[in-house]
Design an enzyme around this catalytic site. Structure first.
Site, PDB file in Angstrom:
ATOM      1  N   GLU A 122      26.588 -23.234   1.906  1.00 18.24           N
ATOM      2  CA  GLU A 122      26.807 -23.237   3.352  1.00 18.24           C
ATOM      3  C   GLU A 122      26.696 -21.830   3.933  1.00 18.24           C
ATOM      4  O   GLU A 122      26.191 -21.634   5.052  1.00 18.24           O
ATOM      5  CB  GLU A 122      28.172 -23.843   3.663  1.00 18.24           C
ATOM      6  CG  GLU A 122      28.234 -25.334   3.352  1.00 18.24           C
ATOM      7  CD  GLU A 122      29.628 -25.906   3.496  1.00 18.24           C
ATOM      8  OE1 GLU A 122      29.809 -26.793   4.337  1.00 18.24           O
ATOM      9  OE2 GLU A 122      30.539 -25.457   2.768  1.00 18.24           O
ATOM     10  N   GLU A 142      30.789 -31.482  -2.646  1.00 13.62           N
ATOM     11  CA  GLU A 142      32.113 -31.791  -2.104  1.00 13.62           C
ATOM     12  C   GLU A 142      32.488 -33.266  -2.205  1.00 13.62           C
ATOM     13  O   GLU A 142      33.646 -33.611  -2.480  1.00 13.62           O
ATOM     14  CB  GLU A 142      32.201 -31.324  -0.644  1.00 13.62           C
ATOM     15  CG  GLU A 142      32.404 -29.823  -0.485  1.00 13.62           C
ATOM     16  CD  GLU A 142      31.092 -29.042  -0.512  1.00 13.62           C
ATOM     17  OE1 GLU A 142      31.115 -27.843  -0.197  1.00 13.62           O
ATOM     18  OE2 GLU A 142      30.037 -29.629  -0.856  1.00 13.62           O
TER      19      GLU A 142
END
Length: 268
Positions: A122, A142
């Site tokens: 990210e 995740e």
């Protein structure tokens, strides 16, 4: 920081270039809360320094750019009853993080070698240019951990590659090679690991050859117009463009062309 413990983030200024290095190689540059606090101070420092024209973001060591959140710390915080994280970092140490500094105007080059996982991926997605070594591996795992890519992965990945491809990676945590990332247009260049620094330096040199107010203006205009129609984008006023159009550099480019010499950018 206490004692003689090394900083979690190294900052070096080399002329107009700021070099920011995540400095926890023993844990693959996992980011704990202290890392986020140190990073926030670095971003603040860069934003306050008008002489910085390019940022290079890297991870220490050869095994990883960054593997994201320090899950050992997360498990401890959970055991202490600390509030769970969600999208964004408001109210947490290090806010606003680079992933939420939407007005950050200096071009950022991500130097990715090895793993760029979770929050590390990210972080790279929030950069403007990504240069990847052949060893680079990207993933957002995740969902396999009962989490979400809350630092922008859900939002940026679906905007930077085809949405269905992005969904496949978001929902399964499947890994993406550097070559595949290049095929999707997610990275700007892939090179052998031994050539990574030279390639990054080439991008830095090209960025420094551009007028600093122009690069800031372009970056701001792209970010602020992403949700607008072309007509609306044209009619919007942009802070850095207001500065560029009235700057000495706006005249220097044409003057240097006529005089057949390289331009001398002042950033003013």
């Amino acid at each position: 920081m206490g004692g003689t413990e090394e900083p979690r983030v190294r900052y070096e200024r080399d002329g107009h270039v700021a070099r920011v290095t995540l400095n926890r190689p023993k844990v693959l540059n996992a980011m704990d809360l202290r890392t986020h606090e140190e990073l926030a101070r670095v971003w603040d420092r860069i934003e306050a320094d008008q002489d910085v024209r390019v940022v290079v973001l890297a991870g220490a060591g050869e095994r990883a750019f960054c593997v994201g959140q320090d899950l050992k710390e997360r498990a401890r915080l959970d055991a202490e009853g600390r509030e769970a994280t969600t999208f964004g970092s408001r109210g947490l140490p290090g806010w606003p993080r680079l992933t939420e500094r939407h007005a950050f105007s200096v071009p950022v080059v991500a130097r990715v070698q090895g793993y760029a996982v979770g929050g590390g991926f990210e972080l790279a997605l929030a950069c403007d240019i990504i240069v990847a070594a052949e060893s680079a591996r990207f993933s957002l795992p995740e969902a396999r951990l009962g989490l979400v890519p809350g630092a922008g992965g859900v939002f940026r990945l679906t905007r930077q590659i085809p949405a269905r491809v992005a969904m496949g990676h978001l929902l399964t945590g499947r890994e993406m090679t550097a070559g595949r990332a290049a095929e999707l247009g997610l990275v700007n260049e892939v090179v052998p690991d031994t050539e990574l620094d030279a390639c990054v330096d080439g991008w830095v040199a090209d960025l420094l050859a551009s007028a600093p107010l122009s690069t800031r203006s372009v970056k701001e205009a792209v970010a602020r117009s992403a949700h607008l129609s072309v007509e609306e984008a044209f009619s919007t006023r942009y802070h850095w463009e207001e500065r560029r159009m009235r700057s000495e550099d706006a005249r220097e480019g044409a003057r240097a062309f006529v005089e057949k010499r390289p331009p001398r950018w002042s950033g003013r």
